[in-house]
Design a protein around this motif. Structure first.
Motif, PDB file in Angstrom:
ATOM      1  N   PRO A  83      93.906 -30.682 -42.553  1.00 21.40           N
ATOM      2  CA  PRO A  83      94.963 -29.742 -42.972  1.00 21.40           C
ATOM      3  C   PRO A  83      94.453 -28.316 -42.876  1.00 21.40           C
ATOM      4  O   PRO A  83      93.249 -28.062 -42.907  1.00 21.40           O
ATOM      5  CB  PRO A  83      95.242 -30.154 -44.421  1.00 21.40           C
ATOM      6  N   TRP A  84      95.400 -27.379 -42.777  1.00 20.94           N
ATOM      7  CA  TRP A  84      94.991 -25.996 -42.511  1.00 20.94           C
ATOM      8  C   TRP A  84      94.128 -25.407 -43.615  1.00 20.94           C
ATOM      9  O   TRP A  84      93.250 -24.589 -43.353  1.00 20.94           O
ATOM     10  CB  TRP A  84      96.219 -25.124 -42.239  1.00 20.94           C
ATOM     11  N   GLY A  85      94.336 -25.844 -44.870  1.00 20.02           N
ATOM     12  CA  GLY A  85      93.514 -25.324 -45.964  1.00 20.02           C
ATOM     13  C   GLY A  85      92.054 -25.695 -45.805  1.00 20.02           C
ATOM     14  O   GLY A  85      91.157 -24.903 -46.131  1.00 20.02           O
ATOM     15  N   VAL A  86      91.784 -26.890 -45.287  1.00 23.53           N
ATOM     16  CA  VAL A  86      90.405 -27.322 -45.052  1.00 23.53           C
ATOM     17  C   VAL A  86      89.831 -26.613 -43.828  1.00 23.53           C
ATOM     18  O   VAL A  86      88.654 -26.236 -43.805  1.00 23.53           O
ATOM     19  CB  VAL A  86      90.342 -28.856 -44.887  1.00 23.53           C
ATOM     20  N   VAL A  87      90.665 -26.413 -42.805  1.00 25.33           N
ATOM     21  CA  VAL A  87      90.225 -25.666 -41.620  1.00 25.33           C
ATOM     22  C   VAL A  87      89.819 -24.245 -42.011  1.00 25.33           C
ATOM     23  O   VAL A  87      88.786 -23.728 -41.575  1.00 25.33           O
ATOM     24  CB  VAL A  87      91.336 -25.629 -40.550  1.00 25.33           C
ATOM     25  N   LEU A  88      90.624 -23.614 -42.860  1.00 21.08           N
ATOM     26  CA  LEU A  88      90.270 -22.275 -43.348  1.00 21.08           C
ATOM     27  C   LEU A  88      88.965 -22.313 -44.135  1.00 21.08           C
ATOM     28  O   LEU A  88      88.165 -21.378 -44.085  1.00 21.08           O
ATOM     29  CB  LEU A  88      91.395 -21.725 -44.227  1.00 21.08           C
ATOM     30  N   GLY A  89      88.739 -23.426 -44.861  1.00 23.13           N
ATOM     31  CA  GLY A  89      87.479 -23.597 -45.575  1.00 23.13           C
ATOM     32  C   GLY A  89      86.303 -23.654 -44.625  1.00 23.13           C
ATOM     33  O   GLY A  89      85.223 -23.118 -44.922  1.00 23.13           O
ATOM     34  N   ASP A  90      86.489 -24.281 -43.457  1.00 19.27           N
ATOM     35  CA  ASP A  90      85.423 -24.329 -42.443  1.00 19.27           C
ATOM     36  C   ASP A  90      85.119 -22.936 -41.914  1.00 19.27           C
ATOM     37  O   ASP A  90      83.950 -22.554 -41.729  1.00 19.27           O
ATOM     38  CB  ASP A  90      85.835 -25.248 -41.291  1.00 19.27           C
ATOM     39  N   TYR A  91      86.185 -22.153 -41.649  1.00 22.24           N
ATOM     40  CA  TYR A  91      85.970 -20.760 -41.225  1.00 22.24           C
ATOM     41  C   TYR A  91      85.197 -19.999 -42.298  1.00 22.24           C
ATOM     42  O   TYR A  91      84.285 -19.205 -42.000  1.00 22.24           O
ATOM     43  CB  TYR A  91      87.308 -20.060 -40.981  1.00 22.24           C
ATOM     44  N   TYR A  92      85.566 -20.228 -43.548  1.00 18.77           N
ATOM     45  CA  TYR A  92      84.900 -19.555 -44.668  1.00 18.77           C
ATOM     46  C   TYR A  92      83.402 -19.867 -44.676  1.00 18.77           C
ATOM     47  O   TYR A  92      82.568 -18.968 -44.868  1.00 18.77           O
ATOM     48  CB  TYR A  92      85.549 -20.001 -45.986  1.00 18.77           C
ATOM     49  N   GLN A  93      83.033 -21.135 -44.465  1.00 17.77           N
ATOM     50  CA  GLN A  93      81.620 -21.520 -44.469  1.00 17.77           C
ATOM     51  C   GLN A  93      80.869 -20.829 -43.337  1.00 17.77           C
ATOM     52  O   GLN A  93      79.709 -20.413 -43.508  1.00 17.77           O
ATOM     53  CB  GLN A  93      81.487 -23.047 -44.355  1.00 17.77           C
TER      54      GLN A  93
END
Length: 456
Positions: A5-15
């Motif tokens: 989901p996009w929220g987890v994808v954004l979390g990957d960008y954050y990392q």
């Protein structure tokens, strides 16, 4: 490859940003760009310090779409007076007055579990059970209605609760609509489907007419909305139209249903995998009940400190709202902990990746480990950066129903843990996968099956 989901994808960008020590990253879209914010100092500016510059979430609102006229989506001008009017419904005194009604729903939960469990135990889909509990919980205290989802799993309320999050616009279409609402309104695009709109409008109208005709009051959320309707009927600043009232009904129902049911299911999943944590929580619940004449009360839930750390750790690991968008309404400058800064122009959308923050190993060592003790020390909790935990948001726009949600989850889990033991089975997933089609909340893709048995 497992889609995310996009929220987890954004979390990957954050990392990635953390690894590269980048406080900001511009994500380009086909028609717009957004700024992903990693630095906690800048996030505090957005959420708290400079809130007046970032008061809106940037969601599309169509005034012909009653469900979009809710507290989560409304712009600041209408949000502010409405928030002030709705806040009394979530005060400690109000929650305490609701408790007898909540306890009755809890008794129904125990009855269903005893029946489901039988003599030798049984495997059950735990999210389904938690969803039915929260729907009945909210239906009673918000609208004075018995939804009966626990006894009848396929009620219309349950179907509509599940459907609401799957008939939404894609987040980037939503942001486009917020930026260019005239285009989507000209095309009569709605944020929520016609079936959901028709259902909640009908339920609200029937409830309203029945109460007014029979002069019935339940001292619940519906009463407050009726009072607001009568008080602000001709108020141009806060016109309490039927559509606006339906929107708040919908927000209360959906907000309390999805967030609490998912969190309870995630908590039970983690406790089933970590038996020592579950046993410690079980013993705490029994100890508190023993000192309270074997009765659940509003006051005794405060003493279940370990259970509350379990809920907190669950919200950390599985934030139901994995990202928060905000729109800059005037040119301003964000400062960072690295003594750098970024100037944002009016209309810029910024995103805070909650899932990424709460899985940051610098903030939470071994972030994939389920460790309630992270939140056991009051001094450490007080020293933790306020923007390192954002499961309910932060600042003036922190979730209005946070305390209601925590009460609902604590009572539901305490009731279950007092009599029943949960464990993994052959159908329990080794790790959870989230539904990439659900664009706004961290929802399970295939459910969670657990064994349940009664303590002897």
């Amino acid at each position: 490859m497992q889609l995310k989901p996009w929220g987890v994808v954004l979390g990957d960008y954050y990392q990635q940003m953390c690894a590269e020590r980048k406080p900001f990253k511009v994500l380009e879209g086909f028609w717009t760009s957004v700024v992903l914010v990693q630095d906690l100092t800048a996030i505090k500016d957005i959420m708290i310090t400079q809130f007046e510059n970032f008061p809106d979430r940037g969601f599309y609102v169509n005034h012909k779409d009653a469900l979009s006229l809710n507290l989560v989506r409304l712009d600041y001008k209408l949000w502010k007076p409405l928030r002030q009017k709705l806040s009394p419904s979530f005060s400690p005194a109000k929650l305490r007055s609701m408790f007898p009604t909540l306890s009755k729903v809890g008794e129904q939960l125990v009855t269903v579990l005893r029946k489901e469990c039988g003599v030798h135990g049984k495997s059950i889909e735990i999210y389904d059970l938690c969803s039915r509990f929260t729907i009945d919980f909210i239906g009673n205290v918000a609208f004075g209605m018995e939804c009966n989802s626990l006894s009848e799993p396929n009620t219309e309320f349950r179907k509509q609760g599940d459907r609401a999050f799957y008939n939404l616009l894609h987040p980037f279409v939503d942001m486009f609509g917020a930026k260019y609402p005239q285009i989507l309104r000209l095309l009569n695009v709605k944020a929520f489907g016609k079936e959901s709109n028709d259902f909640f409008k009908r339920v609200f109208k029937e409830n309203l007419e029945y109460r007014e005709k029979n002069n019935i009051r339940h001292q619940d959320f519906m009463d407050l909305l009726i009072d607001l309707k009568n008080e602000h009927h001709n108020n141009k600043e806060l016109p309490m139209t039927s559509e606006l009232l339906v929107g708040q009904t919908f927000a209360f129902f959906i907000g309390g249903f999805e967030t609490s049911s998912s969190t309870m299911a995630y908590a039970l999943y983690e406790m089933a995998k970590n038996g020592e944590i579950q046993q410690k929580a079980h013993e705490e619940v029994l100890r508190v009940l023993a000192g309270n004449n074997q009765t659940f009360t509003y006051e005794c839930l405060k003493d279940m400190r370990y259970l509350k750390t379990i809920i907190q750790e669950t919200l950390r690991k599985y934030p139901v709202a994995p990202a928060i968008p905000r729109v800059c309404r005037r040119t301003c400058t964000l400062k960072t902990s690295q003594h750098s800064s970024l100037t944002l122009q009016e209309g810029t959308t910024v995103i805070v990746a909650i899932y990424g923050i709460q899985h940051n190993s610098q903030l939470y060592p071994e972030p994939e480990k389920f460790a309630p003790e992270r939140f056991a020390n009051d001094e450490e909790n007080a020293q933790r950066d306020p923007c390192s935990f954002l499961a309910f948001g932060a600042g003036p726009k922190i979730c209005i129903g946070e305390q209601f949600g925590r009460l609902q989850m604590t009572l539901g889990l305490a009731i279950m843990l007092s009599e029943f033991k949960f464990s993994v089975c052959s159908n329990t997933p080794e790790e959870l996968h989230f539904d990439p089609k659900n664009m706004f909340v961290l929802a399970m893709k295939n459910g969670i099956v657990l064994n349940i048995e009664k303590y002897q």
